[in-house]
Design a protein around this motif. Sequence first.
Motif, short mmCIF file in Angstrom:
data_model
loop_
_atom_site.label_atom_id
_atom_site.label_comp_id
_atom_site.label_asym_id
_atom_site.label_seq_id
_atom_site.Cartn_x
_atom_site.Cartn_y
_atom_site.Cartn_z
N LEU B 194 0.84 -1.28 0.06
CA LEU B 194 0.10 0.09 -0.25
C LEU B 194 0.85 1.28 -0.04
O LEU B 194 0.55 2.04 -0.58
CB LEU B 194 -0.82 -0.15 1.30
CG LEU B 194 -2.02 -1.04 1.36
CD1 LEU B 194 -2.70 -1.33 2.63
CD2 LEU B 194 -3.02 -0.66 0.04
N ALA B 197 2.01 1.47 -3.57
CA ALA B 197 1.02 2.05 -4.38
C ALA B 197 0.77 3.48 -4.22
O ALA B 197 0.28 4.16 -5.13
CB ALA B 197 -0.15 1.42 -3.99
N ALA B 230 -7.27 -12.28 -6.52
CA ALA B 230 -7.10 -11.19 -7.57
C ALA B 230 -6.58 -9.84 -6.72
O ALA B 230 -7.09 -9.51 -5.77
CB ALA B 230 -7.95 -11.14 -8.43
N LYS C 57 -13.40 -5.22 -9.18
CA LYS C 57 -13.14 -6.47 -10.01
C LYS C 57 -13.61 -5.88 -11.56
O LYS C 57 -12.85 -6.14 -12.38
CB LYS C 57 -13.97 -7.75 -9.74
CG LYS C 57 -13.34 -8.56 -8.67
CD LYS C 57 -12.35 -9.29 -9.18
CE LYS C 57 -11.45 -9.82 -8.09
NZ LYS C 57 -12.18 -10.62 -7.10
N LEU C 61 -9.09 -4.12 -11.15
CA LEU C 61 -7.80 -3.82 -10.16
C LEU C 61 -7.62 -4.64 -9.26
O LEU C 61 -8.35 -5.80 -8.78
CB LEU C 61 -8.57 -2.63 -9.38
CG LEU C 61 -8.98 -1.42 -10.24
CD1 LEU C 61 -9.42 -0.23 -9.41
CD2 LEU C 61 -7.62 -0.82 -11.04
N ASP C 62 -6.39 -4.66 -8.75
CA ASP C 62 -5.91 -5.43 -7.72
C ASP C 62 -6.35 -5.11 -6.34
O ASP C 62 -6.67 -3.84 -6.20
CB ASP C 62 -4.54 -5.47 -7.57
CG ASP C 62 -3.80 -6.43 -6.49
OD1 ASP C 62 -3.85 -6.18 -5.18
OD2 ASP C 62 -3.39 -7.63 -7.09
N LEU C 64 -5.05 -4.56 -3.76
CA LEU C 64 -4.21 -3.75 -2.87
C LEU C 64 -3.87 -2.28 -3.48
O LEU C 64 -3.16 -1.65 -3.16
CB LEU C 64 -2.73 -4.51 -3.01
CG LEU C 64 -2.68 -5.70 -2.07
CD1 LEU C 64 -1.27 -6.33 -1.98
CD2 LEU C 64 -3.19 -5.48 -0.62
N ASP C 65 -4.53 -2.29 -4.86
CA ASP C 65 -4.41 -0.96 -5.47
C ASP C 65 -5.62 -0.31 -5.69
O ASP C 65 -6.10 0.09 -6.72
CB ASP C 65 -3.85 -1.47 -7.13
CG ASP C 65 -3.39 -0.27 -7.47
OD1 ASP C 65 -2.95 0.81 -6.98
OD2 ASP C 65 -3.18 -0.24 -8.87
#
Lengths: 230, 230, 272
Positions: B194, B197, B230, C57, C61-62, C64-65
Motif C-alpha cells: 500500500l 502504491a 486477485a 473487479k 484492479l488489484d 491492494l491497488d
Amino acid sequence: MTEAARTMDPSLSGEEIRNIVEAALLAAGQSLTIDRLLSLFADQPAPPDRQQIRAALARLEQEYRERGIELRETGSGFRLQVRKELAPWIGKLWEERPQRYSRALLETLAIIAYRQPVTRGEIEEIRGVAVSSNIMKTLLEREWIRVVGHRDLPGRPGLYATTRQFLDHFNLKSLNELPTLAELRDPDEISAELEQAGSAPGDKTGPDEQQPPAAGGGAVPGADSGRTLA
Amino acid sequence: MTEAARTMDPSLSGEEIRNIVEAALLAAGQSLTIDRLLSLFADQPAPPDRQQIRAALARLEQEYRERGIELRETGSGFRLQVRKELAPWIGKLWEERPQRYSRALLETLAIIAYRQPVTRGEIEEIRGVAVSSNIMKTLLEREWIRVVGHRDLPGRPGLYATTRQFLDHFNLKSLNELPTLAELRDPDEISAELEQAGSAPGDKTGPDEQQPPAAGGGAVPGADSGRTLA
Amino acid sequence: MNTPEPRSETPQRPRLALVKGEALTDLPRDLYIPPDALEVFLDTFEGPLDLLLYLIKRQNLDILDIPIARITDQYMEYVELMKEVRLELAGEYLVMAAMLAEIKSRLLLPRPAGESDDEEDPRAELVRRLQEYERYKQAAEDLDALPRMGRDLFHAVVQFPHRNTERPQPEVSLEEILHAFAEVLRRADMYSHHHVQREQLSVRERMSQVLAAVGADHFTPFTELFPCEEGRAGVVVTLLAILELLRSSLLEMVQNEPYGPLYVKSMEGIHD
C-alpha cells in the motif's frame, strides 16, 4: 453439465449402455420397465434400441450370477435385489432392540397367570378398565396364553389360560412355582412401599437390593423393591 | 431362516464376504461403517475380521472401476453410488430438478466448514451482513451443521460446526478433502505494498500484478494451495 | 467469472438475465437504471463487501491497488440510488460508506511528519476484510462445484424382498408379572380378599389343563384325567379342579349306568 455426453461418441458402446442401465436400476432402487430405461437416452443423437437394452439386461443378469445381488423381472419391470440366500446376514441391518411391553399387557398376563381360566370380561372387571384386543392378540401370538374353553354365558366368552410355552419361557415347572404375594412380603409393607414409590419415583435403591433371592421357584420376588408400581 | 448359515462352512470365503458386504451396502442405501459391516457376522462361528472386511471393500472398489457405480468412503462410512459421469442420464429418472442453494447459504456454509467452530456473529463479521435465521434453520434442518458448544461471551453464542451428514452430502471423507482455501496475504506485506502504491487516488498500475503468492496464513484446513486472490 | 452477478440460470431470481443485459454493463457509466432492475441488481450482492469487490473487479484492479477516492465515489453513488429506491436499505451498506469516506478523508489529509510509521495505512483493514470475504466467496463456489448427493451422485440401492420382518420379542421377568399382579390387586382394593395361595394356583392350573384336555365333541373317561405319577396330592388337586369346573358349568359329567364309568366333556360343544 453433460460433459460426459458431449465428449462421447454419438452411439454408445455395449459397456456404456450396460453401465447406464445398471446405474439407473441402482439409483431407482425399484423396478424399471424397458420403456423407462429407453427414455433415459431420449435426447441422445444415436439412442440404443429396445434390443440393446434387453442385451444390457441379459448381460447384467449374467454378470451378477455369482454376486450378492441378482437381476429379477417383476410385474413392473426389472430390478436388482438382494439374493435370498443372503437374507440371514442382510436382515441384521434392521435388527431392532426389543421394545418393552406396556403395563396394561403385563397386568393382563399376570391376571391370566394367577386367576386362570379367566374370561376377558373378568380381566376387565379386575383391572377396572377395558383390555385392548391388541394385548390379547400379542399374548396369543407369543403363545403365552390360549383359549382353553368357553364360559357358558351369553356370547360364550373364551376362557384364557397360560400355556406350556409360558412356563418354559419363565423356566417354571408348574404354576405352583409362580411367586406369591405372601412370599414377596407382608402386605402392609408392600402398601407402605407403594406409597413411597409413588412419592419418590426416582429412588431406585431399596434396602433389600442385596438380599438373596427367596427360596422356591427361582424367582426373585421383590429384589427390585424400588420399582414404581403406580 | 439360517438355512444358508447352517449348510455353510464355518469360515466364509473371500467371495462370500464380498457378496455379503456388497449386498449389505446396496440394501442399506446409506453409508455403513466397517464396524456395522462386521456386526452382520456377529453370530457366525468363524466371523471375518476387520482386515477381511477391508479386503472385500478393496475388491469391490476394484471390480466396480469400469462400471456404472463406484465405492466411496465418506464421513459416515462406505457406500456404493452412481458415478458422477452418469448423472446426465440418471438425473432423468426424476422429474424435479435438484435443489439449488443461494449464495448466502453457500457462503455461510463455507465459513462454517473452513472456520469451525464459529459463532453466527463471526460469520456476519466476515460476510459484512447479517445472516438470516432462515439460512441457519435450513442448514440445521438438513443436519449439515450443529451447535458444538458456546463461546464464553455475553449471551453465550452457539459455536457451529459441520456434521458427518455434511461430509456425506458433499462426497467428502473428511474436512481435509475440502477444496483448498485461498491464502491471505501477509498483513505486513499488504502495508508495504500500500505504501508503494501510494495514496494517489487515480493510480491504477500496481507493481504487484505479476507477483507470486505470499506464504503464510495457514490457519485453515488445507491452506497449502497456491491460489491467490486477485 | 468472478463477478458477483450471475448465475443467470438461478431459478429463484428469474429477472437476473434482464439485469445482466442492462444493469451490469451500463450502470457503472451513467448510473441510470430502471428502479425495478436496481432492486434485482442489488439482490445479486451479498452485502457491502460483495458490492465493493464487484466495483474493484469490474475495473480489473488489484485489491491492494484500490483507487480509494474513485471507488468510494462509485460506491456512494450506488448507495444514493439505493436510498431512493429502497427505504429499507440495509444499514451495512451505510456503515461501509462511512468507512470508505473516512479512509478517503484520511488519505487526502497531509500526514504530519514523524508519526507516519506508527499509524497503519487506513486501507489495510479494508483490504484485510475484502480479502477475507473473497476467499470465502470463492470457497462457497468451490463447495457448490463439489459433486453432491442428489445432484451429481446417487445412492445405489437394491430391494431386499426376503427381509424377515419379525421383530425381537420384548423380555419380561417373572417379578414384573408379580408386580403387575400386585398393582392390579392394590388398585382393585381386593387385596385382603385375594391372598394368592399355592394351593389355589395349582387348582387353577389344573383347571386349565383339564379344560384343554377334554374335548367338546367327545367324552373323556374321568379316570384318564388323573395322572398316577403325581400321587395322592395330584389326585386331590385334579379332583378339586374338576369340581370347580363343574361348579362353573365349564364341564359336563355323565354316567351311563350306576357304578359305570364317568365321562367328562367340555360344555361348549352343547351350543355349537
